[in-house]
Every structure is written in C-alpha cells, then in structure tokens.
Design a protein around this motif. Structure first.
Motif, mmCIF file in Angstrom:
data_model
loop_
_atom_site.group_PDB
_atom_site.id
_atom_site.type_symbol
_atom_site.label_atom_id
_atom_site.label_comp_id
_atom_site.label_asym_id
_atom_site.label_seq_id
_atom_site.Cartn_x
_atom_site.Cartn_y
_atom_site.Cartn_z
ATOM 1 N N SER A 1 -7.804 1.980 5.367
ATOM 2 C CA SER A 1 -8.704 1.152 5.790
ATOM 3 C C SER A 1 -9.094 1.390 7.221
ATOM 4 O O SER A 1 -8.078 1.315 8.199
ATOM 5 N N ARG A 2 -10.532 1.748 7.511
ATOM 6 C CA ARG A 2 -10.876 1.933 9.029
ATOM 7 C C ARG A 2 -12.145 1.158 9.234
ATOM 8 O O ARG A 2 -12.710 0.681 8.401
ATOM 9 N N LYS A 3 -12.631 0.917 10.610
ATOM 10 C CA LYS A 3 -13.801 0.601 10.921
ATOM 11 C C LYS A 3 -14.491 1.430 12.137
ATOM 12 O O LYS A 3 -13.758 1.875 13.273
ATOM 13 N N THR A 4 -15.500 2.026 11.715
ATOM 14 C CA THR A 4 -16.320 2.959 12.863
ATOM 15 C C THR A 4 -17.438 2.364 13.072
ATOM 16 O O THR A 4 -18.347 2.145 12.353
ATOM 17 N N ARG A 5 -17.858 2.186 14.559
ATOM 18 C CA ARG A 5 -19.211 1.505 14.891
ATOM 19 C C ARG A 5 -19.534 0.304 14.074
ATOM 20 O O ARG A 5 -20.579 -0.044 13.849
ATOM 21 N N GLY A 6 -18.462 -0.229 14.022
ATOM 22 C CA GLY A 6 -18.710 -1.980 13.268
ATOM 23 C C GLY A 6 -18.619 -1.801 11.895
ATOM 24 O O GLY A 6 -18.656 -2.858 11.201
ATOM 25 N N ILE A 7 -18.631 -0.577 11.300
ATOM 26 C CA ILE A 7 -18.649 -0.504 9.690
ATOM 27 C C ILE A 7 -17.259 -0.332 9.273
ATOM 28 O O ILE A 7 -16.620 0.700 9.590
ATOM 29 N N SER A 8 -16.790 -1.367 8.376
ATOM 30 C CA SER A 8 -15.672 -1.098 7.754
ATOM 31 C C SER A 8 -15.732 -0.205 6.628
ATOM 32 O O SER A 8 -16.851 -0.149 5.841
ATOM 33 N N HIS A 9 -14.918 0.901 6.501
ATOM 34 C CA HIS A 9 -15.002 1.784 5.152
ATOM 35 C C HIS A 9 -13.534 2.233 4.890
ATOM 36 O O HIS A 9 -12.385 2.215 5.574
ATOM 37 N N VAL A 10 -13.352 2.860 3.750
ATOM 38 C CA VAL A 10 -12.144 3.546 3.206
ATOM 39 C C VAL A 10 -12.171 4.967 3.674
ATOM 40 O O VAL A 10 -13.205 5.757 3.409
ATOM 41 N N LEU A 11 -11.049 5.448 4.388
ATOM 42 C CA LEU A 11 -10.818 6.837 4.570
ATOM 43 C C LEU A 11 -10.168 7.430 3.814
ATOM 44 O O LEU A 11 -9.072 7.226 3.342
ATOM 45 N N LEU A 12 -10.804 8.464 3.037
ATOM 46 C CA LEU A 12 -10.257 9.153 1.805
ATOM 47 C C LEU A 12 -9.490 10.469 2.873
ATOM 48 O O LEU A 12 -10.015 11.369 3.020
ATOM 49 N N CYS A 13 -8.306 10.092 2.973
ATOM 50 C CA CYS A 13 -7.426 11.031 3.621
ATOM 51 C C CYS A 13 -7.013 12.337 3.076
ATOM 52 O O CYS A 13 -7.088 13.355 4.005
ATOM 53 N N GLY A 14 -6.885 12.327 2.101
ATOM 54 C CA GLY A 14 -6.468 13.559 1.395
ATOM 55 C C GLY A 14 -6.316 13.469 -0.168
ATOM 56 O O GLY A 14 -5.648 12.520 -0.536
ATOM 57 N N PHE A 15 -6.603 14.461 -0.989
ATOM 58 C CA PHE A 15 -6.449 14.575 -2.368
ATOM 59 C C PHE A 15 -5.255 15.668 -2.464
ATOM 60 O O PHE A 15 -5.561 16.874 -2.003
ATOM 61 N N LEU A 16 -4.617 15.346 -3.592
ATOM 62 C CA LEU A 16 -3.653 16.337 -3.938
ATOM 63 C C LEU A 16 -3.489 16.652 -5.350
ATOM 64 O O LEU A 16 -3.383 15.616 -6.102
#
Length: 312
Positions: A217-232
């Motif tokens: 979970s991250r927040k960038t420029r006030g927008i909370s979002h899910v960071l899809l870090c990596g798929f395997l």
C-alpha cells in the motif's frame, strides 16, 4: 585528505543522516533500518559500500547491491548501483571519478559480470560516462482502477506477510522460484522473503495456482493506491488473463484501495496491468546495463519489475 575505499563496517545511522543531507530535499529522507536491511539482506547476496572520507569523516558513497542474474540459462554475478551521494561542500568531478574507479576495481576483483541500475536524471549521465552503462529498458509507469469484476475461485491465498511466520511465507513462495531459462534476476523462496522484509514497509502476497503477486500500500500525491511490486509465474505455467485480474482484485481488496500502479516488464503475463501514464505525469523508469563480458548487443530480459530494483 580525501580517501576512497570499500567501507568495512557501515554506520547506518550516520550514513542515513549524511545521505539525507546530501540530497537536500524535504521529500527525501533516508532510514537507517531500511538501509541496513537493503544492504545486508535485501537481495540475498549482500553489498559493497564504496565510501569517500575527508579526514576520517564520511562525505559520500556509492553502493554495489549484489544479485544473481540468469542470462541464456547461465547464472552470472551481478550488482546494482544505488545510493550515490556526496555532501555538497565536497562535490567535484575528480571525487565522482574516484568513486566509479573503485566500483570498476571491485567488479573486476570479484568477477562481477553485470552492472545494472535505475538512475535518476543526475546519475544517469555519470553512469554512462564513468562505467559505460547503456540504456537497456524504459519502463512506463502504469495505473488502473479495479472494478471488482474478477472471479475469486482460483485464489489460493491473499495474506499480509507480517501475519505469517517466516516458514509459512517461504512455503507459499516455494512454488514460484524463477527458472534458469528466464532471463532476469533469480528469486528463490528465501531471498524473495528477504526482499519483502523491508522494516519500513508492509507487503502482501497473493496467488492462484499459476501466478504470484507481491503488493504494498502506498500514497503518491495524496492518492492511496496498491503498488503491484512484482508478478512471478509458476515455472512452466501458461498464465491466464483471468489470473492477472484475480491478483489485482485480491490486492485491492486486501489493501482497501481501488487504484493500482505497476511498472515493469514480464513476458510471463498475457498483458501488463493498467495503462501507461503520460510522460508529463510520470516519466518512464530508465534501466541502465553493462555486461563486462560483451561489448555487443545488450541481452534481452524476460522480466524486470520493481521487486528487481531498490525502488520498493
């Protein structure tokens, strides 16, 4: 007198303070616990810190973060350049050159074949000039909105890593070890667990029988979002489009966010999540590369995601 050498025992509290001062931005603050984790455990093979000292006081550094990469079925010793900084009062082309000269010396001494890095606008030309790194990839940052249409029948698990024991996490990761045939960074279950153990962040893992996702979970420029870090992908599996949607839905449900973000290359996926953001909103991420064993064409990578970098 200024000396440049490989630093034996890193004082992480002091280094974090110096790095934060050197970057001189209210938006950039280095964490000593994160630096210690990243340098010692983040990619499973440790690191080498090339440091500059003025009369015994540390004034700058560049870090070689050691990794295992497979190219055409063969393992090669690789390192990722990170955390280059010099305190403002000591910056000079000569000192920058000395840091990079020590990097090349260590690569030769330790038979490191590959250097890669994800540079900022300042370090990219320095990497090209002093260690001959060339552009390999330009990764657009992609974003989307989860509409919750995915079927969850194939979902095997969706868990916060901090709610699991180390053994439980490694057991869940064990089926998604990257095969030697896949060009890119090699992950086994133990090193992937260490990669998702940043003490300053929380991560989750989600899987269908054929596909694993690490998210945060991250927040960038006030927008909370899910960071899809990596798929395997599970070795040998053909990943269905529905599995990608299931993974995104599971991550968005767990973190309680609608918006998701992804940046990377992954030839195992039938499509890349989301839509590429315009460069004016978020410039693509540059990956620079050098193969000491070849001066010809750069290799083709099958996968390079944020899990493969120090960005997350």
């Amino acid at each position: 007198m200024i000396t440049v050498l490989e630093e034996g025992a890193v004082d992480f509290e002091s280094t974090a303070r110096i790095a934060t001062e050197a970057f001189g931005s209210k938006d950039v603050s280095f964490s000593a616990p994160r630096m210690k984790w990243l340098y010692e455990r983040g990619f499973g093979l440790g690191s080498a810190v090339v440091a500059a000292f003025a009369d015994g006081k540390k004034i700058g550094q560049i870090v070689l973060l050691h990794q295992k990469v497979y190219l055409d079925g063969a393992p090669v010793i690789a390192t990722q350049l990170i955390d280059l900084f010099i305190l403002k009062d000591h910056r000079s082309p000569g000192l920058v050159r000395r840091l990079y000269q020590e990097v090349e010396r260590l690569c030769e001494a330790n038979r490191i074949r590959v250097i890669l890095t994800l540079p900022n606008a300042i370090s990219a030309p320095l990497n090209a000039r002093f260690v001959k790194l060339r552009p390999l990839l330009s990764l657009p940052v992609r974003a989307g909105v989860n509409l919750g249409w995915s079927r969850r029948g194939r979902l095997k698990f969706s868990d916060l890593i901090k709610t699991l024991s180390r053994d439980q996490t490694i057991e869940r990761l064990a089926g998604f070890v990257t095969p030697p045939s896949e060009n890119g960074l090699h992950w086994d279950a133990a090193t992937l667990f260490d990669r998702a153990s940043d003490p300053t962040r929380d991560y989750a893992i989600h899987a269908t029988p054929d596909l694993l996702l690490i998210s945060s979970s991250r927040k960038t420029r006030g927008i909370s979002h899910v960071l899809l870090c990596g798929f395997l992908a599970r070795p040998g599996a053909v990943v269905a489009s529905s599995d990608v949607r299931t993974m995104i839905d599971a991550a968005c449900r767990l973190w309680k966010h609608r918006v998701f973000v992804y940046a990377g290359l992954n030839n195992n996926l039938p499509y890349l999540p989301g839509f590429a953001l315009p460069g004016r909103l978020r410039p693509p991420i540059l990956v620079q590369f050098r193969d000491f064993a070849s001066t010809g064409a750069l290799p083709r990578l099958d996968r390079f995601q944020l899990t493969d970098s120090d960005f997350i």
